[in-house]
Design an enzyme around this catalytic site. Sequence first.
Site, PDB file in Angstrom:
ATOM      1  N   SER A  68       0.637  -1.062   0.026  1.00  0.00           N
ATOM      2  CA  SER A  68       0.055  -0.168   0.178  1.00  0.00           C
ATOM      3  C   SER A  68       0.777   1.408  -0.065  1.00  0.00           C
ATOM      4  CB  SER A  68      -0.935  -0.014   1.238  1.00  0.00           C
ATOM      5  OG  SER A  68      -1.608   1.123   1.390  1.00  0.00           O
ATOM      6  N   ARG A  90       0.324   8.298   6.656  1.00  0.00           N
ATOM      7  CA  ARG A  90      -0.268   7.347   7.387  1.00  0.00           C
ATOM      8  C   ARG A  90      -1.799   7.684   7.169  1.00  0.00           C
ATOM      9  NH1 ARG A  90       0.944   2.820   9.002  1.00  0.00           N
ATOM     10  NH2 ARG A  90      -0.476   1.711  10.528  1.00  0.00           N
ATOM     11  N   HIS A  99      -2.719   6.551   3.522  1.00  0.00           N
ATOM     12  CA  HIS A  99      -2.928   4.850   3.515  1.00  0.00           C
ATOM     13  C   HIS A  99      -4.165   4.459   3.994  1.00  0.00           C
ATOM     14  CE1 HIS A  99      -1.581   0.978   4.590  1.00  0.00           C
ATOM     15  NE2 HIS A  99      -1.939   1.114   5.872  1.00  0.00           N
TER      16      HIS A  99
END
Length: 200
Positions: free
Chosen positions: A11, A34, A37
């Site tokens: 990812s 983050r 993601h």
Amino acid sequence: MTEVHPIEAESYRILRSRIDLSALPPLTRAVTERIIHATADFDYVTDLVCDEMALAAGVEALRRDAAVIADVAMVASGITGYPVICKIGDSLSARLARTANITLSAAAVRLAHGEAGPGAVWLVGCAPTALAEIMTREVEPALVIGVPVGFVGAADAKDSLRASGLPALSNISEKGGSAVAVAAFNAPLRVARKQQKDSS
């Protein structure tokens, strides 16, 4: 530090192949990556408002095992590697909300502050009223991650947070939510854990 799962690694590889965030300061980049993601939403690159010094203060607080408070159970349940205070389901919160004529989230923040005291990390992924209570209570936070979601009051609450001068991470638009708050917290937590490991 645990091994990165192959799906997570893939990812991040895809994310980095689509956008170059290398110009961002290190903690801002970690948080932004983050959140993207977690949400698959590249708009957060321009929507997030990160303060590198505030994020560094958050990392330092987590290294010292500072208290962490979440506004709702969904945020608290998303954090598995760190103890979290969440008073939303506490019967005292319901009683306080009724007697003080405030929302349940605001009451939960008020109770949590009494338990945690100053220097905590605060996570708000749902309730704009929780953010308002944090600012009203003068909680002296190490960091406030304020990303409540919704069309009623969320953007205004985040704007007020930025104007408050508190050390904060927020975003401009109405979007946000529990997953965003958890992702925004997990980035500095990972950095803090790595620093602890490297210094031991």
